[in-house]
Write a protein that holds these residues in place. Structure first.
Motif, PDB file in Angstrom:
ATOM      1  N   GLY A  34     -31.052 -42.138  16.545  1.00  0.00           N
ATOM      2  CA  GLY A  34     -31.078 -42.239  17.997  1.00  0.00           C
ATOM      3  C   GLY A  34     -31.236 -40.882  18.651  1.00  0.00           C
ATOM      4  O   GLY A  34     -31.120 -39.838  18.011  1.00  0.00           O
ATOM      5  N   GLU A  35     -31.479 -40.927  19.958  1.00  0.00           N
ATOM      6  CA  GLU A  35     -31.591 -39.697  20.751  1.00  0.00           C
ATOM      7  C   GLU A  35     -30.558 -39.760  21.860  1.00  0.00           C
ATOM      8  O   GLU A  35     -30.520 -40.729  22.608  1.00  0.00           O
ATOM      9  CB  GLU A  35     -33.010 -39.604  21.323  1.00  0.00           C
ATOM     10  CG  GLU A  35     -33.327 -38.305  22.066  1.00  0.00           C
ATOM     11  CD  GLU A  35     -32.800 -38.295  23.499  1.00  0.00           C
ATOM     12  OE1 GLU A  35     -32.221 -37.266  23.913  1.00  0.00           O
ATOM     13  OE2 GLU A  35     -32.958 -39.308  24.205  1.00  0.00           O
ATOM     14  N   PRO A  36     -29.592 -38.833  21.860  1.00  0.00           N
ATOM     15  CA  PRO A  36     -29.610 -37.512  21.219  1.00  0.00           C
ATOM     16  C   PRO A  36     -28.835 -37.393  19.905  1.00  0.00           C
ATOM     17  O   PRO A  36     -28.796 -36.318  19.323  1.00  0.00           O
ATOM     18  CB  PRO A  36     -28.925 -36.647  22.281  1.00  0.00           C
ATOM     19  CG  PRO A  36     -27.885 -37.549  22.863  1.00  0.00           C
ATOM     20  CD  PRO A  36     -28.533 -38.917  22.895  1.00  0.00           C
ATOM     21  N   ILE A  37     -28.215 -38.439  19.395  1.00  0.00           N
ATOM     22  CA  ILE A  37     -27.272 -38.272  18.291  1.00  0.00           C
ATOM     23  C   ILE A  37     -27.939 -37.848  16.997  1.00  0.00           C
ATOM     24  O   ILE A  37     -27.342 -37.181  16.161  1.00  0.00           O
ATOM     25  CB  ILE A  37     -26.453 -39.561  18.077  1.00  0.00           C
ATOM     26  CG1 ILE A  37     -25.229 -39.257  17.206  1.00  0.00           C
ATOM     27  CG2 ILE A  37     -27.303 -40.669  17.462  1.00  0.00           C
ATOM     28  CD1 ILE A  37     -24.226 -40.370  17.109  1.00  0.00           C
ATOM     29  N   GLY A  38     -29.209 -38.215  16.790  1.00  0.00           N
ATOM     30  CA  GLY A  38     -29.868 -37.924  15.528  1.00  0.00           C
ATOM     31  C   GLY A  38     -29.626 -39.040  14.526  1.00  0.00           C
ATOM     32  O   GLY A  38     -29.717 -40.219  14.862  1.00  0.00           O
ATOM     33  N   GLU A  39     -29.295 -38.696  13.290  1.00  0.00           N
ATOM     34  CA  GLU A  39     -29.131 -39.682  12.222  1.00  0.00           C
ATOM     35  C   GLU A  39     -27.658 -39.966  11.962  1.00  0.00           C
ATOM     36  O   GLU A  39     -26.830 -39.050  11.870  1.00  0.00           O
ATOM     37  CB  GLU A  39     -29.779 -39.182  10.935  1.00  0.00           C
ATOM     38  CG  GLU A  39     -29.627 -40.112   9.740  1.00  0.00           C
ATOM     39  CD  GLU A  39     -30.183 -39.533   8.459  1.00  0.00           C
ATOM     40  OE1 GLU A  39     -29.563 -39.714   7.398  1.00  0.00           O
ATOM     41  OE2 GLU A  39     -31.252 -38.883   8.522  1.00  0.00           O
ATOM     42  N   LEU A  40     -27.327 -41.245  11.858  1.00  0.00           N
ATOM     43  CA  LEU A  40     -25.969 -41.684  11.577  1.00  0.00           C
ATOM     44  C   LEU A  40     -26.037 -42.740  10.483  1.00  0.00           C
ATOM     45  O   LEU A  40     -26.848 -43.661  10.555  1.00  0.00           O
ATOM     46  CB  LEU A  40     -25.334 -42.278  12.841  1.00  0.00           C
ATOM     47  CG  LEU A  40     -23.959 -42.920  12.729  1.00  0.00           C
ATOM     48  CD1 LEU A  40     -22.896 -41.847  12.481  1.00  0.00           C
ATOM     49  CD2 LEU A  40     -23.635 -43.693  14.006  1.00  0.00           C
ATOM     50  N   VAL A  41     -25.191 -42.630   9.456  1.00  0.00           N
ATOM     51  CA  VAL A  41     -25.168 -43.611   8.376  1.00  0.00           C
ATOM     52  C   VAL A  41     -23.775 -44.230   8.306  1.00  0.00           C
ATOM     53  O   VAL A  41     -22.765 -43.518   8.198  1.00  0.00           O
ATOM     54  CB  VAL A  41     -25.532 -42.981   7.020  1.00  0.00           C
ATOM     55  CG1 VAL A  41     -25.458 -44.028   5.915  1.00  0.00           C
ATOM     56  CG2 VAL A  41     -26.932 -42.374   7.065  1.00  0.00           C
ATOM     57  N   LEU A  42     -23.725 -45.552   8.385  1.00  0.00           N
ATOM     58  CA  LEU A  42     -22.482 -46.301   8.246  1.00  0.00           C
ATOM     59  C   LEU A  42     -22.537 -47.059   6.926  1.00  0.00           C
ATOM     60  O   LEU A  42     -23.499 -47.777   6.656  1.00  0.00           O
ATOM     61  CB  LEU A  42     -22.316 -47.292   9.398  1.00  0.00           C
ATOM     62  CG  LEU A  42     -22.316 -46.698  10.810  1.00  0.00           C
ATOM     63  CD1 LEU A  42     -22.342 -47.804  11.856  1.00  0.00           C
ATOM     64  CD2 LEU A  42     -21.101 -45.802  11.021  1.00  0.00           C
TER      65      LEU A  42
END
Length: 432
Positions: A289-297
């Protein structure tokens, strides 16, 4: 006054939910404001490992869905048609609903959420996707400030378990599937899992939440793992990839339109990628996402504990919201999707491909294959011949990014060459 809970189903997940609601020590204080009032089951006299009063059991599930004394109906019976009917009855009688039923939400979500909005009630679905991983809440609330670019994940534990064992042991699909069934990791009828249908249900839900539009399940391209062999696993390993069944949802733009690209199929994932190290029955979802970048759950995607944890979390969220704001719907919890997304055809998608061919071991074969690809605007990254046996050879081809329709047209022409014995496998790749 306690919030009254009606449970529809007391199987593996239902029992897990009941145990949490009854064993409150050290858990969220709002559990003390909840009471299991009625439980719908097939056999009220069946021995169970959860201590509930016998007089709250009933075989009349419709009576629970319509009982004026019940505040929250928890649907855990599975299936589609009956579950849909019960959910709609509960909504129409002004009850909030918590469900772990991905199939009913993927197929009937539009009708369910429209009815819930009209009645001013919540339908909570955290447990419907990836068990105990809080991916629904992340997309609806925690990542609400982001423009989501893509959601990609391993959302089916059965297929990930099978592919993990194929990779580690060098085994083939059928015998490992049979062992998975004996161990309880695969159903007696594994179709929904191994053909990608379960993952497609989940991706319909995730894509709708990520991109703000309703998704028609039939628009999602779906391909399973039955065709994957130990040979393909070995080829992938040599090239620095592992094979995973992925669900993919992302924005895509062409000269003609902007659409969503939503699909489920096997993918060769570079070993450096975050999803490559997810093994066994574990699930994982990568959100960009923008602005968070990459997130892995990542975490347990199924099972009594994981799924029950998500179900009870949804119940707590409903109770907490009603305590704080009993008269108004909380928009971060409800569903506001009204329009159907334009979903791109798989033929228009852009991919890298791995293709394995079995050919006659004779001069000019590799050149002919390369020519066919080139004539259809498919550029090749590599083409390797190996495993020569009894006058036949295996050829592994990796393409550069190309349009799926061009690739398929080239493959059709290649399949008609006299030197081609068969084309056993085609797998899409993620770029390294």
């Amino acid at each position: 006054m306690a919030f009254k809970i009606g449970l529809l189903g007391l199987g593996t997940v239902g029992s897990g939910v009941a145990k949490i609601l009854l064993d409150r020590q050290g858990r969220h204080p709002l559990l003390g404001e909840m009471e299991i009032t009625r439980v719908g089951v097939r056999s009220p006299d069946k021995p169970r490992d959860v201590d509930l009063p016998q007089n709250i059991f009933t075989t009349d599930l419709e009576a629970i869905a319509t009982d004026p004394a019940i505040d929250i109906v928890v649907e855990l019976i599975g299936g589609t048609d009956r579950a849909y009917k019960l959910i709609m009855q509960a909504i129409n009688h002004g009850k909030h609903v918590v469900t772990a039923n991905k199939a009913v939400i993927a197929r009937y979500g539009a009708e369910i959420f429209t009815a819930a909005k009209e009645k001013g009630v919540y339908v909570m679905i955290e447990a419907a996707v990836c068990g105990g991983i809080p991916v629904i809440q992340a997309l609806k609330q925690a990542l609400g400030a982001n423009r989501i670019k893509s959601v990609m994940g391993i959302v089916n534990g059965t297929t990930n378990y099978i592919l993990t064992r194929m990779h580690r042991e060098g085994g083939d699909f059928e015998p490992i599937l049979a062992e998975a069934q004996k161990l309880g990791y695969a159903e007696a009828d594994p179709t929904a899992d191994v053909d990608g249908l379960d993952a497609a249900d989940k991706m319909a839900i995730l894509a709708s939440l990520a991109f703000g539009d309703r998704i028609k399940l039939e628009d999602i391209y779906c391909e399973g793992i039955r065709q994957i062999t130990s040979t393909d696993i070995a080829f992938a390993d040599e090239m620095g990839y592992v094979i995973k069944l992925l669900g993919i949802a992302q924005h895509t733009e062409t000269a003609r339109e902007t659409a969503l690209d939503i699909r489920v199929h096997p993918v060769m994932v570079p070993t450096s990628h975050a999803l490559a190290s997810i093994h066994g029955v574990t699930n994982a979802v990568r959100i960009e996402g923008e602005p968070i970048g990459e997130l892995v759950l990542s975490g347990p995607g199924a099972g009594s504990g994981a799924t029950a944890s998500a179900v009870v979390a949804d119940i707590i969220n409903v109770v907490a919201t009603l305590r704080a704001n009993p008269s108004n719907i909380n928009l971060t919890m409800g569903c506001t999707h009204q329009h159907y997304a334009k979903v791109q055809s798989i033929a228009d998608s852009i991919n890298l491909f791995y293709v394995r061919l079995v050919v006659l071991n004779q001069p000019g074969v590799i050149g002919a294959i390369g020519t066919c690809f080139g004539q259809h605007k498919v550029s090749l990254e590599s083409i390797v011949q190996k495993h020569i046996h009894d006058g036949m050879a295996s050829i592994a081809v990796i393409t550069q990014k190309c349009q799926e329709s061009n690739f398929r047209n080239a493959l059709k022409e290649i399949g008609e060459l006299n030197a081609i014995d068969s084309i056993p496998t085609v797998i899409r790749l993620l770029a390294a």
